[in-house]
Design an enzyme around this catalytic site. Structure first.
Site, PDB file in Angstrom:
ATOM      1  N   ARG A  28       0.821  -1.212   0.000  1.00 43.40           N
ATOM      2  CA  ARG A  28       0.000   0.000   0.000  1.00 43.40           C
ATOM      3  C   ARG A  28       0.852   1.258   0.000  1.00 43.40           C
ATOM      4  O   ARG A  28       0.470   2.271  -0.595  1.00 43.40           O
ATOM      5  CB  ARG A  28      -0.958  -0.046   1.197  1.00 43.40           C
ATOM      6  CG  ARG A  28      -2.060  -1.108   1.012  1.00 43.40           C
ATOM      7  CD  ARG A  28      -2.626  -1.605   2.334  1.00 43.40           C
ATOM      8  NE  ARG A  28      -3.761  -2.510   2.178  1.00 43.40           N
ATOM      9  CZ  ARG A  28      -3.658  -3.818   1.911  1.00 43.40           C
ATOM     10  NH1 ARG A  28      -2.454  -4.370   1.759  1.00 43.40           N
ATOM     11  NH2 ARG A  28      -4.744  -4.566   1.793  1.00 43.40           N
ATOM     12  N   ARG A 124      -6.221 -18.462  -8.786  1.00 37.95           N
ATOM     13  CA  ARG A 124      -6.895 -17.852  -7.633  1.00 37.95           C
ATOM     14  C   ARG A 124      -8.093 -17.017  -8.082  1.00 37.95           C
ATOM     15  O   ARG A 124      -8.064 -16.394  -9.143  1.00 37.95           O
ATOM     16  CB  ARG A 124      -5.907 -17.008  -6.823  1.00 37.95           C
ATOM     17  CG  ARG A 124      -4.798 -17.852  -6.213  1.00 37.95           C
ATOM     18  CD  ARG A 124      -3.833 -17.049  -5.390  1.00 37.95           C
ATOM     19  NE  ARG A 124      -4.456 -16.525  -4.175  1.00 37.95           N
ATOM     20  CZ  ARG A 124      -3.805 -15.774  -3.290  1.00 37.95           C
ATOM     21  NH1 ARG A 124      -2.525 -15.471  -3.491  1.00 37.95           N
ATOM     22  NH2 ARG A 124      -4.414 -15.334  -2.211  1.00 37.95           N
ATOM     23  N   ASP A 317      -3.713 -15.392   7.601  1.00 43.32           N
ATOM     24  CA  ASP A 317      -2.419 -15.803   7.039  1.00 43.32           C
ATOM     25  C   ASP A 317      -1.572 -16.607   8.023  1.00 43.32           C
ATOM     26  O   ASP A 317      -0.571 -17.215   7.628  1.00 43.32           O
ATOM     27  CB  ASP A 317      -1.625 -14.583   6.574  1.00 43.32           C
ATOM     28  CG  ASP A 317      -2.190 -13.980   5.305  1.00 43.32           C
ATOM     29  OD1 ASP A 317      -2.851 -14.712   4.540  1.00 43.32           O
ATOM     30  OD2 ASP A 317      -1.984 -12.772   5.075  1.00 43.32           O
ATOM     31  N   LYS A 344      -5.869 -19.718  -1.011  1.00 43.95           N
ATOM     32  CA  LYS A 344      -4.619 -18.975  -0.866  1.00 43.95           C
ATOM     33  C   LYS A 344      -3.624 -19.484  -1.922  1.00 43.95           C
ATOM     34  O   LYS A 344      -4.020 -20.074  -2.921  1.00 43.95           O
ATOM     35  CB  LYS A 344      -4.087 -19.130   0.560  1.00 43.95           C
ATOM     36  CG  LYS A 344      -4.945 -18.432   1.616  1.00 43.95           C
ATOM     37  CD  LYS A 344      -4.843 -16.921   1.470  1.00 43.95           C
ATOM     38  CE  LYS A 344      -5.554 -16.182   2.572  1.00 43.95           C
ATOM     39  NZ  LYS A 344      -5.358 -14.712   2.459  1.00 43.95           N
ATOM     40  N   ARG A 348      -4.527 -24.287   1.702  1.00 44.09           N
ATOM     41  CA  ARG A 348      -3.703 -24.423   2.905  1.00 44.09           C
ATOM     42  C   ARG A 348      -4.279 -25.420   3.907  1.00 44.09           C
ATOM     43  O   ARG A 348      -3.538 -25.917   4.760  1.00 44.09           O
ATOM     44  CB  ARG A 348      -3.474 -23.048   3.544  1.00 44.09           C
ATOM     45  CG  ARG A 348      -2.473 -22.221   2.741  1.00 44.09           C
ATOM     46  CD  ARG A 348      -2.174 -20.875   3.347  1.00 44.09           C
ATOM     47  NE  ARG A 348      -1.109 -20.215   2.587  1.00 44.09           N
ATOM     48  CZ  ARG A 348      -0.861 -18.919   2.626  1.00 44.09           C
ATOM     49  NH1 ARG A 348      -1.597 -18.119   3.384  1.00 44.09           N
ATOM     50  NH2 ARG A 348       0.117 -18.400   1.903  1.00 44.09           N
ATOM     51  N   ARG A 390       4.266 -19.743   3.165  1.00 48.11           N
ATOM     52  CA  ARG A 390       3.857 -19.917   4.563  1.00 48.11           C
ATOM     53  C   ARG A 390       3.846 -21.390   4.980  1.00 48.11           C
ATOM     54  O   ARG A 390       4.089 -21.707   6.147  1.00 48.11           O
ATOM     55  CB  ARG A 390       2.507 -19.254   4.810  1.00 48.11           C
ATOM     56  CG  ARG A 390       2.529 -17.767   4.514  1.00 48.11           C
ATOM     57  CD  ARG A 390       1.490 -16.984   5.253  1.00 48.11           C
ATOM     58  NE  ARG A 390       1.346 -15.641   4.692  1.00 48.11           N
ATOM     59  CZ  ARG A 390       2.152 -14.614   4.945  1.00 48.11           C
ATOM     60  NH1 ARG A 390       3.178 -14.766   5.769  1.00 48.11           N
ATOM     61  NH2 ARG A 390       1.945 -13.434   4.384  1.00 48.11           N
TER      62      ARG A 390
END
Length: 431
Positions: A28, A124, A317, A344, A348, A390
């Protein structure tokens, strides 16, 4: 070429560590710095692959960036209407944030653009942003009726709308707010639960007229954005790996400095405390409109809990590594209302069940979450990140309580959000 890491069990975590800048805030800062009037200086920017994809997207639209000697990024803002039509397709890499937020921003430009991404991003769902932006008057084409990238956009002036989001998604909300900067009339987004509010905070920091209310937010167009200084705190999603590692390895005591503790992102702290984790926030302060603290974590005996409802979007997350904590907690942990985990970088829920299961953890998938039955330790095996940053880092944490060394394959993907993770992970462990 695929990279592998071998993690030896044990080795308590001691001392201090500082994790890289927050990925969401870094995206951002680049975007609003580019749209601001005058120069913006960003300190602590994450140089992960996702954020670099955002930076290169704006570079392709005529925005100039330069690096300071002290590591700060200087952005020569072009104003809301100063971007140039890109001469080539914008490659968002693996970054869903880049693609979804840019869809809102590009929909209001007076030029044509095309975005694509890697093989994971092209699977996605994008309709969740394409649909409401189309209702604002945007002209967007994509595969399967706008469900999947590549996306082609013919920008135009938009109309403000009131949108009721079916899921609490900061990416959907942010895409509509960015589109709302180029709309006639206010844009309002209602959410079933509060999602992360980094966009609202940073838009306000840059001078936009953003008005949050219970259950949503309204943006009134017409304000120009003013460049300035943005200090990016450490990413709580990255800190979560060290928090869980310190909780589950006996004798650990770790201080994680300068972490963003925005209440819309700190669900992981609430969940780990609910499980019995000894976690303390020190030196709480404010940086560029974001709450920041140092986090002190001490090894703890954890217990299973039920997790669902409003905390889910506040920790979405972190659930891969939360499931690792649950594998060493006494009793059962039930995660529900988290179907968003299935869309994701990987599914996940399936990814953690397969990889934790390979180590002998008792993990049962549910459509909207999982059930984990904790135990004292795990076995040893070769596991994979499955190309998901992750998942790879979560498996490294799980390996700390394995019975023998664990090999984690395909670990190069961790550079998506945490360049230098493996070096930092090894540096805070006693060997």
């Amino acid at each position: 070429m695929s990279e592998n890491q071998v993690i030896k069990p044990g080795g308590r975590l001691v001392g201090e560590v500082q994790v890289p800048g927050d990925k969401s805030i870094s995206h951002r800062a680049i975007m609003l710095g580019a749209l601001g009037e005058g120069e913006t200086v960003v300190r602590g920017l994450l140089r992960g692959e996702d954020n670099l994809a955002t930076l290169e997207a704006f570079r392709s639209m005529g925005v100039a960036f330069c690096e300071d000697g002290d590591g700060a990024l200087r952005i020569a803002g072009r104003g809301l209407h100063g971007l140039q039509e890109p001469q080539d397709v914008i490659d968002c890499g693996n970054s869903g944030t880049t693609m979804r937020l840019m869809t809102g921003l590009l929909a209001g430009q007076q030029f044509f653009s095309v975005m694509t991404g890697d093989r994971f991003l092209r699977k996605r769902p994008m309709k969740r942003v394409v649909g409401p932006l189309t209702a604002m008057g945007a002209h967007i084409l994509g595969r399967a009726g706008g469900e999947y990238a590549p996306l082609a956009l013919q920008g135009k002036t938009l109309q403000g709308i009131t949108h009721h989001s079916a899921v609490a998604s900061a990416q959907v909300k942010s895409a509509l707010l960015l589109g709302g900067l180029y709309a006639e009339g206010p844009t309002t987004v209602h959410e079933p639960h509060r999602s992360r509010d980094h966009s609202e905070r940073m838009l306000t920091w840059f001078g936009a007229d953003v008005r949050p209310f219970e259950g949503g937010v309204t943006l009134h167009p017409g304000s120009c954005l003013k460049g300035g200084e943005v200090i990016v705190p450490g990413d709580i999603s990255s800190a979560a790996f060290f928090m869980v590692a310190a909780l589950i390895v006996p004798g650990s005591e770790l201080l994680i400095r300068q972490v963003g503790v925005n209440p819309t992102r700190s669900g992981v702290i609430d969940i780990l405390r609910q499980m019995g984790g000894n976690i303390e926030l020190l030196n709480e302060r404010d940086c560029s409109g974001e709450p920041v603290a140092d986090i002190l974590v001490k090894a703890s005996d954890l217990k299973g809990v039920e997790i669902g409802g409003a905390v889910i979007p506040r920790a979405i997350d972190e659930f891969p590594v939360i499931s690792v904590a649950a594998a060493f907690a006494e009793g059962r942990t039930v995660i529900r209302d988290a179907r968003e985990l299935r869309v994701k970088e990987t599914d996940r829920i399936a990814s953690m069940c397969s990889q934790m299961g390979a180590l002998g953890a008792l993990v049962e998938p549910r459509e909207d979450g999982m059930v984990i039955t904790g135990g004292p330790s795990l076995g040893a095996a070769k596991v994979s990140s499955l190309g998901d940053h992750r998942i790879g880092m979560s498996m490294a944490v799980a390996a700390l309580r394995a019975s023998a060394p664990v090999t984690v394959t395909d670990t190069e993907c961790t550079a998506t959000s945490f360049p230098g993770f493996w070096e930092l992970f090894n540096s805070v462990r006693e060997h």
